[in-house]
Design a protein around this motif. Structure first.
Motif, PDB file in Angstrom:
ATOM      1  N   THR A 199       0.856  -1.174   0.000  1.00 36.88           N
ATOM      2  CA  THR A 199       0.000   0.000   0.000  1.00 36.88           C
ATOM      3  C   THR A 199       0.895   1.228   0.000  1.00 36.88           C
ATOM      4  OG1 THR A 199      -1.949   1.038   1.016  1.00 36.88           O
ATOM      5  CG2 THR A 199      -0.224   0.269   2.503  1.00 36.88           C
ATOM      6  N   LEU A 200       0.292   2.396   0.134  1.00 36.08           N
ATOM      7  CA  LEU A 200       1.014   3.653   0.325  1.00 36.08           C
ATOM      8  C   LEU A 200       0.571   4.270   1.641  1.00 36.08           C
ATOM      9  CD1 LEU A 200       0.927   5.695  -3.023  1.00 36.08           C
ATOM     10  CD2 LEU A 200       2.785   4.336  -2.106  1.00 36.08           C
ATOM     11  N   SER A 201       1.492   4.930   2.313  1.00 36.32           N
ATOM     12  CA  SER A 201       1.135   5.642   3.531  1.00 36.32           C
ATOM     13  C   SER A 201       2.240   6.622   3.869  1.00 36.32           C
ATOM     14  CB  SER A 201       0.940   4.669   4.698  1.00 36.32           C
ATOM     15  OG  SER A 201       0.768   5.374   5.912  1.00 36.32           O
ATOM     16  N   GLY A 202       1.871   7.654   4.606  1.00 34.29           N
ATOM     17  CA  GLY A 202       2.854   8.561   5.168  1.00 34.29           C
ATOM     18  C   GLY A 202       3.402   8.014   6.466  1.00 34.29           C
ATOM     19  N   VAL A 203       4.281   8.786   7.069  1.00 37.21           N
ATOM     20  CA  VAL A 203       4.928   8.360   8.309  1.00 37.21           C
ATOM     21  C   VAL A 203       3.913   8.184   9.429  1.00 37.21           C
ATOM     22  CG1 VAL A 203       6.623   9.011  10.064  1.00 37.21           C
ATOM     23  CG2 VAL A 203       7.102   9.457   7.654  1.00 37.21           C
ATOM     24  N   ALA A 204       2.921   9.071   9.506  1.00 37.42           N
ATOM     25  CA  ALA A 204       1.990   9.062  10.636  1.00 37.42           C
ATOM     26  C   ALA A 204       1.315   7.715  10.828  1.00 37.42           C
ATOM     27  CB  ALA A 204       0.931  10.152  10.449  1.00 37.42           C
ATOM     28  N   SER A 205       0.900   7.092   9.740  1.00 36.22           N
ATOM     29  CA  SER A 205       0.136   5.846   9.835  1.00 36.22           C
ATOM     30  C   SER A 205       0.996   4.591   9.786  1.00 36.22           C
ATOM     31  CB  SER A 205      -0.902   5.787   8.709  1.00 36.22           C
ATOM     32  OG  SER A 205      -1.820   6.843   8.818  1.00 36.22           O
ATOM     33  N   PRO A 227      13.891  13.009   6.441  1.00 36.63           N
ATOM     34  CA  PRO A 227      14.857  13.031   7.556  1.00 36.63           C
ATOM     35  C   PRO A 227      14.561  11.947   8.591  1.00 36.63           C
ATOM     36  CG  PRO A 227      14.087  15.247   7.041  1.00 36.63           C
ATOM     37  CD  PRO A 227      13.230  14.296   6.251  1.00 36.63           C
ATOM     38  N   GLN A 228      13.290  11.607   8.762  1.00 36.45           N
ATOM     39  CA  GLN A 228      12.927  10.583   9.743  1.00 36.45           C
ATOM     40  C   GLN A 228      13.333   9.181   9.301  1.00 36.45           C
ATOM     41  OE1 GLN A 228      10.952  12.812   8.407  1.00 36.45           O
ATOM     42  NE2 GLN A 228       9.879  13.985   9.972  1.00 36.45           N
ATOM     43  N   LEU A 229      13.457   8.949   7.980  1.00 36.74           N
ATOM     44  CA  LEU A 229      13.794   7.632   7.430  1.00 36.74           C
ATOM     45  C   LEU A 229      14.823   7.796   6.317  1.00 36.74           C
ATOM     46  CD1 LEU A 229      10.119   6.337   7.279  1.00 36.74           C
ATOM     47  CD2 LEU A 229      11.889   5.448   8.820  1.00 36.74           C
ATOM     48  N   PRO A 230      16.029   8.217   6.670  1.00 38.25           N
ATOM     49  CA  PRO A 230      17.028   8.528   5.642  1.00 38.25           C
ATOM     50  C   PRO A 230      17.481   7.327   4.824  1.00 38.25           C
ATOM     51  CG  PRO A 230      18.026   8.527   7.831  1.00 38.25           C
ATOM     52  CD  PRO A 230      16.539   8.415   8.033  1.00 38.25           C
ATOM     53  N   PRO A 276       2.855  24.793  19.481  1.00 36.87           N
ATOM     54  CA  PRO A 276       3.801  23.697  19.737  1.00 36.87           C
ATOM     55  C   PRO A 276       3.146  22.337  19.912  1.00 36.87           C
ATOM     56  CG  PRO A 276       4.438  25.650  20.962  1.00 36.87           C
ATOM     57  CD  PRO A 276       3.096  25.951  20.351  1.00 36.87           C
ATOM     58  N   VAL A 277       1.983  22.286  20.577  1.00 37.57           N
ATOM     59  CA  VAL A 277       1.343  20.994  20.827  1.00 37.57           C
ATOM     60  C   VAL A 277       0.937  20.321  19.523  1.00 37.57           C
ATOM     61  CG1 VAL A 277      -0.986  21.955  21.060  1.00 37.57           C
ATOM     62  CG2 VAL A 277      -0.399  19.814  22.228  1.00 37.57           C
ATOM     63  N   ILE A 278       0.602  21.100  18.500  1.00 35.88           N
ATOM     64  CA  ILE A 278       0.269  20.532  17.192  1.00 35.88           C
ATOM     65  C   ILE A 278       1.516  20.358  16.342  1.00 35.88           C
ATOM     66  CG2 ILE A 278      -0.978  20.957  15.029  1.00 35.88           C
ATOM     67  CD1 ILE A 278      -3.190  22.246  16.609  1.00 35.88           C
ATOM     68  N   ARG A 279       2.342  21.375  16.299  1.00 37.23           N
ATOM     69  CA  ARG A 279       3.553  21.311  15.469  1.00 37.23           C
ATOM     70  C   ARG A 279       4.452  20.150  15.868  1.00 37.23           C
ATOM     71  NH1 ARG A 279       6.742  25.989  17.090  1.00 37.23           N
ATOM     72  NH2 ARG A 279       7.477  24.515  18.674  1.00 37.23           N
ATOM     73  N   ASP A 280       4.708  20.002  17.174  1.00 40.84           N
ATOM     74  CA  ASP A 280       5.690  19.014  17.627  1.00 40.84           C
ATOM     75  C   ASP A 280       5.125  17.605  17.724  1.00 40.84           C
ATOM     76  OD1 ASP A 280       7.406  21.153  17.812  1.00 40.84           O
ATOM     77  OD2 ASP A 280       7.156  21.407  19.980  1.00 40.84           O
ATOM     78  N   ARG A 281       3.793  17.482  17.782  1.00 39.36           N
ATOM     79  CA  ARG A 281       3.198  16.156  17.925  1.00 39.36           C
ATOM     80  C   ARG A 281       2.647  15.614  16.611  1.00 39.36           C
ATOM     81  NH1 ARG A 281      -1.030  15.579  22.694  1.00 39.36           N
ATOM     82  NH2 ARG A 281       0.873  16.209  23.781  1.00 39.36           N
ATOM     83  N   HIS A 282       2.140  16.518  15.765  1.00 37.00           N
ATOM     84  CA  HIS A 282       1.427  16.055  14.568  1.00 37.00           C
ATOM     85  C   HIS A 282       2.094  16.447  13.247  1.00 37.00           C
ATOM     86  CE1 HIS A 282      -2.073  14.671  16.844  1.00 37.00           C
ATOM     87  NE2 HIS A 282      -1.945  15.762  17.572  1.00 37.00           N
ATOM     88  N   LEU A 283       2.946  17.434  13.237  1.00 37.43           N
ATOM     89  CA  LEU A 283       3.505  17.927  11.977  1.00 37.43           C
ATOM     90  C   LEU A 283       4.946  17.481  11.773  1.00 37.43           C
ATOM     91  CD1 LEU A 283       2.001  21.539  12.011  1.00 37.43           C
ATOM     92  CD2 LEU A 283       1.071  19.472  10.961  1.00 37.43           C
ATOM     93  N   LEU A 284       5.857  17.938  12.625  1.00 37.14           N
ATOM     94  CA  LEU A 284       7.279  17.622  12.434  1.00 37.14           C
ATOM     95  C   LEU A 284       7.566  16.121  12.466  1.00 37.14           C
ATOM     96  CD1 LEU A 284       8.982  20.479  14.524  1.00 37.14           C
ATOM     97  CD2 LEU A 284       8.644  20.350  12.047  1.00 37.14           C
ATOM     98  N   PRO A 285       7.028  15.352  13.421  1.00 40.82           N
ATOM     99  CA  PRO A 285       7.364  13.917  13.447  1.00 40.82           C
ATOM    100  C   PRO A 285       6.881  13.155  12.222  1.00 40.82           C
ATOM    101  CG  PRO A 285       6.421  14.618  15.548  1.00 40.82           C
ATOM    102  CD  PRO A 285       6.183  15.722  14.572  1.00 40.82           C
TER     103      PRO A 285
END
Length: 321
Positions: A199-205, A227-230, A276-285
């Motif tokens: 399948t296809l998926s982004g990092v989040a899932s 950067p998370q999966l170089p 920060p609570v959204i950026r650091d938990r849901h966006l950057l990672p």
């Protein structure tokens, strides 16, 4: 299929800003045409929590999965254009479905207006570890060695897995069957369980499954590696420079929603994405590329993506009659 009109010509760009009563004067509902779970749903819920504080009204997420996102999208098309019912969805609903389906109950390019092009999701080609492939060349070789033995999970016709795998099938002359699920998360879980092979998926899932070895990433649709999966090569490196399984998330309202209200919602959502609570938990990672674009800039991007999707559907031959 009906001739589509560019969002650049959408009436919302020309409608004068009229005096409006206080908004919101009752709870706001964000319709998500996907099941709970997955990156889009998680972000929608985080935004709902933050906007509840900003707007001093309850903001809820209403999941309406299935039907290639068409029923959920249609519910917003039919809602009053007063900003109390919004649609948070991916490109499948807006720029893929009109090309994929000969008949739709609505025209998303005319019946919806963009509040904001929120972000890009850079998706990976994922396989169950039972598949004897470590890269895209290995996947093609495995499919060629066993015609019809492999299948892939999509989240409906016109979804990014559908378009990418059908394009690869057409280019390579291989046979991999589609199995459609009611959303990204079910497709990922089916791949983990071995019901489908890819399948296809982004990092989040997929992050936790990649970490445990329950899934293997073969390539990522991005100009550069994540950067998370170089260690995961890009599709460009794998020899597919024309493939672009980038998906995007956007926020939409029914056509006729006042311009001033669209602008206010966009500004509040953009501010929420910087929290920060959204950026650091849901966006950057999750490796998202955030835009939080204005309605006007969003309309320009969507019009361009509409043309891109037309070509992808043509090449893949993935149209649904």
């Amino acid at each position: 299929m009906l001739r589509r009109r560019s969002l650049l010509a959408s009436p919302f760009l020309a409608t004068p800003a009229l005096a409006q009563p206080a908004w919101p004067d009752r709870p706001v509902r964000i319709v998500v045409p996907y099941p709970p779970g997955g990156g889009l749903d998680a972000l929608a819920r985080a935004l709902a929590d933050r906007l509840t504080v900003t707007w001093r009204q309850t903001v809820t997420v209403d999941n309406r999965p299935g039907g290639a996102t068409i029923p959920g999208t249609d519910a917003v098309v039919k809602a009053a254009p007063d900003g109390h019912v919004l649609l948070m969805t991916s490109d499948s609903s807006i720029t893929s479905n009109p090309h994929m389906h000969a008949r739709l109950p609505h025209d998303p390019m005319k019946d919806l207006v963009p509040v904001s092009y929120l972000l890009d999701v850079h998706q990976m080609v994922l396989v169950n570890p039972s598949v004897p492939a470590r890269d895209m060349a290995g996947l093609v070789a495995a499919a060629r060695a066993r015609p019809g033995a492999l299948n892939y999970g999509s989240y409906g016709p016109g979804s990014q897995p559908h378009l990418l795998f059908e394009s690869i099938k057409a280019r390579e002359g291989i046979d991999i069957a589609q199995v459609a699920y009611r959303g990204l998360t079910p497709a990922v879980l089916a791949t983990v369980a071995g019901e489908v092979q890819g399948t296809l998926s982004g990092v989040a899932s997929s992050r936790e499954f990649l970490a445990t070895g329950a899934l293997r990433a073969l390539a990522v649709g991005r100009p550069t590696r994540l950067p998370q999966l170089p260690e995961v090569p890009t599709l460009i490196e794998a020899g597919y420079p024309e493939a672009d399984p980038r998906t995007w998330f956007g926020l939409f309202a029914p056509t006729g929603t006042p311009v001033a209200l669209l602008s206010r919602i966009q500004k509040d959502v953009a501010a929420a994405l910087e929290e920060p609570v959204i950026r650091d938990r849901h966006l950057l990672p999750n490796g998202y590329t955030v835009h939080a674009a204005t309605p006007e800039a969003s309309a320009a991007m969507i019009a361009a993506d509409f043309a891109v999707k037309a070509e992808l559907v043509r090449v893949s031959g993935a149209r649904v009659e």
